[in-house]
Scaffold this motif. Sequence first.
Motif, PDB file in Angstrom:
ATOM      1  N   ASN A   1      63.952  62.314 -49.905  1.00  0.00           N
ATOM      2  CA  ASN A   1      62.756  60.654 -50.359  1.00  0.00           C
ATOM      3  C   ASN A   1      61.858  62.707 -50.180  1.00  0.00           C
ATOM      4  O   ASN A   1      60.644  62.387 -49.914  1.00  0.00           O
ATOM      5  CB  ASN A   1      62.055  60.508 -49.322  1.00  0.00           C
ATOM      6  N   ASP A   2      62.344  63.625 -50.580  1.00  0.00           N
ATOM      7  CA  ASP A   2      61.396  64.691 -51.031  1.00  0.00           C
ATOM      8  C   ASP A   2      61.437  65.492 -52.388  1.00  0.00           C
ATOM      9  O   ASP A   2      61.448  66.650 -52.460  1.00  0.00           O
ATOM     10  CB  ASP A   2      61.645  65.505 -49.635  1.00  0.00           C
ATOM     11  N   TYR A   3      61.938  64.838 -53.882  1.00  0.00           N
ATOM     12  CA  TYR A   3      62.402  65.403 -54.439  1.00  0.00           C
ATOM     13  C   TYR A   3      60.604  65.982 -55.126  1.00  0.00           C
ATOM     14  O   TYR A   3      59.290  65.733 -55.281  1.00  0.00           O
ATOM     15  CB  TYR A   3      63.381  64.306 -55.651  1.00  0.00           C
ATOM     16  N   ASP A   4      60.620  67.220 -55.906  1.00  0.00           N
ATOM     17  CA  ASP A   4      59.888  67.368 -56.721  1.00  0.00           C
ATOM     18  C   ASP A   4      59.618  66.960 -57.209  1.00  0.00           C
ATOM     19  O   ASP A   4      58.554  66.987 -57.953  1.00  0.00           O
ATOM     20  CB  ASP A   4      59.302  69.210 -55.893  1.00  0.00           C
ATOM     21  N   ILE A   5      61.083  66.892 -58.485  1.00  0.00           N
ATOM     22  CA  ILE A   5      60.783  66.570 -59.245  1.00  0.00           C
ATOM     23  C   ILE A   5      61.659  65.405 -59.776  1.00  0.00           C
ATOM     24  O   ILE A   5      62.970  65.697 -59.313  1.00  0.00           O
ATOM     25  CB  ILE A   5      60.452  67.829 -60.495  1.00  0.00           C
ATOM     26  N   ILE A   6      61.605  64.461 -60.424  1.00  0.00           N
ATOM     27  CA  ILE A   6      63.656  63.559 -60.731  1.00  0.00           C
ATOM     28  C   ILE A   6      63.154  63.278 -62.565  1.00  0.00           C
ATOM     29  O   ILE A   6      61.852  62.872 -63.016  1.00  0.00           O
ATOM     30  CB  ILE A   6      63.070  62.589 -60.251  1.00  0.00           C
ATOM     31  N   ILE A   7      64.184  64.105 -62.945  1.00  0.00           N
ATOM     32  CA  ILE A   7      63.754  64.633 -64.164  1.00  0.00           C
ATOM     33  C   ILE A   7      64.999  62.503 -65.164  1.00  0.00           C
ATOM     34  O   ILE A   7      66.269  62.607 -63.935  1.00  0.00           O
ATOM     35  CB  ILE A   7      64.702  65.108 -64.601  1.00  0.00           C
ATOM     36  N   ILE A   8      64.428  61.815 -65.738  1.00  0.00           N
ATOM     37  CA  ILE A   8      64.721  60.808 -66.576  1.00  0.00           C
ATOM     38  C   ILE A   8      64.992  61.367 -67.706  1.00  0.00           C
ATOM     39  O   ILE A   8      64.622  61.606 -68.939  1.00  0.00           O
ATOM     40  CB  ILE A   8      64.013  59.788 -66.437  1.00  0.00           C
ATOM     41  N   THR A   9      66.359  61.487 -68.154  1.00  0.00           N
ATOM     42  CA  THR A   9      67.119  61.787 -68.566  1.00  0.00           C
ATOM     43  C   THR A   9      67.487  60.909 -70.133  1.00  0.00           C
ATOM     44  O   THR A   9      68.466  59.334 -69.412  1.00  0.00           O
ATOM     45  CB  THR A   9      68.255  62.735 -69.429  1.00  0.00           C
ATOM     46  N   LYS A  10      67.962  60.450 -71.297  1.00  0.00           N
ATOM     47  CA  LYS A  10      68.487  59.525 -71.676  1.00  0.00           C
ATOM     48  C   LYS A  10      70.568  59.155 -72.074  1.00  0.00           C
ATOM     49  O   LYS A  10      70.865  58.575 -72.312  1.00  0.00           O
ATOM     50  CB  LYS A  10      68.225  58.851 -73.558  1.00  0.00           C
ATOM     51  N   SER A  11      70.909  60.394 -71.278  1.00  0.00           N
ATOM     52  CA  SER A  11      72.487  60.381 -71.475  1.00  0.00           C
ATOM     53  C   SER A  11      73.163  60.483 -69.744  1.00  0.00           C
ATOM     54  O   SER A  11      72.298  61.540 -69.410  1.00  0.00           O
ATOM     55  CB  SER A  11      73.136  60.479 -72.628  1.00  0.00           C
ATOM     56  N   TYR A  12      74.188  59.995 -69.372  1.00  0.00           N
ATOM     57  CA  TYR A  12      75.164  61.104 -69.065  1.00  0.00           C
ATOM     58  C   TYR A  12      75.009  62.214 -69.317  1.00  0.00           C
ATOM     59  O   TYR A  12      75.160  62.948 -68.157  1.00  0.00           O
ATOM     60  CB  TYR A  12      75.977  60.270 -68.807  1.00  0.00           C
ATOM     61  N   LYS A  13      75.777  62.206 -70.404  1.00  0.00           N
ATOM     62  CA  LYS A  13      76.341  63.165 -70.518  1.00  0.00           C
ATOM     63  C   LYS A  13      75.244  64.044 -70.356  1.00  0.00           C
ATOM     64  O   LYS A  13      75.166  65.771 -69.570  1.00  0.00           O
ATOM     65  CB  LYS A  13      75.892  63.903 -72.085  1.00  0.00           C
ATOM     66  N   ASP A  14      73.862  64.191 -70.363  1.00  0.00           N
ATOM     67  CA  ASP A  14      72.309  65.683 -70.725  1.00  0.00           C
ATOM     68  C   ASP A  14      72.172  65.276 -68.851  1.00  0.00           C
ATOM     69  O   ASP A  14      71.948  66.383 -67.956  1.00  0.00           O
ATOM     70  CB  ASP A  14      71.345  64.657 -71.394  1.00  0.00           C
ATOM     71  N   ASN A  15      72.463  64.590 -68.383  1.00  0.00           N
ATOM     72  CA  ASN A  15      72.497  64.226 -66.949  1.00  0.00           C
ATOM     73  C   ASN A  15      73.007  65.052 -66.035  1.00  0.00           C
ATOM     74  O   ASN A  15      72.686  66.371 -65.421  1.00  0.00           O
ATOM     75  CB  ASN A  15      72.569  62.945 -66.486  1.00  0.00           C
ATOM     76  N   LEU A  16      74.564  65.595 -66.516  1.00  0.00           N
ATOM     77  CA  LEU A  16      75.658  66.211 -66.270  1.00  0.00           C
ATOM     78  C   LEU A  16      75.053  67.490 -66.629  1.00  0.00           C
ATOM     79  O   LEU A  16      75.772  68.838 -65.240  1.00  0.00           O
ATOM     80  CB  LEU A  16      76.881  65.574 -65.880  1.00  0.00           C
TER      81      LEU A  16
END
Length: 144
Positions: A10-25
């Motif tokens: 509950n203490d993330y500085d950044i959460i990145i929302i990307t468009k694919s699982y490939k980029d997530n990984l």
Amino acid sequence: LAGILTLDRNDYDIIIITKSYKDNLAIGNWIKRYPLRGKWKQSVIGVINVSSESYNLKENEYEYLKSKLKSTGILISFYDFDLTGVRGAKKLYKKYNIPYILIPNGKGLDNYEAKDFSELVESYPDELINEFIDKTLELFDKDE
């Protein structure tokens, strides 16, 4: 939302929302291999992905993501620099004020010849990728 269950803090500085699982990984693995530097070096970063750039983030999903951030934390979208990606990123910005990152591919801007982060890391040396990340984070002006 893929990866949402991996947001176990509950203490993330950044959460990145990307468009694919490939980029997530790709982003997640990069952060593990190369911790951030400078003002951001102690940052806690989470990465999730939507099913497509045209996905409509629901209000309860947005609120959940926000609840996983520090009070000073930010959500950032990281989509492709194509029509669908730009529209999706702008929609998130307009509806939720989520800033976005896009990798330019020409069209009046620099051309990195990569449509997403996973292609960027295949095309450029590690140190240059880290410089790209440093310069991008400077745009968010995190105070120490």
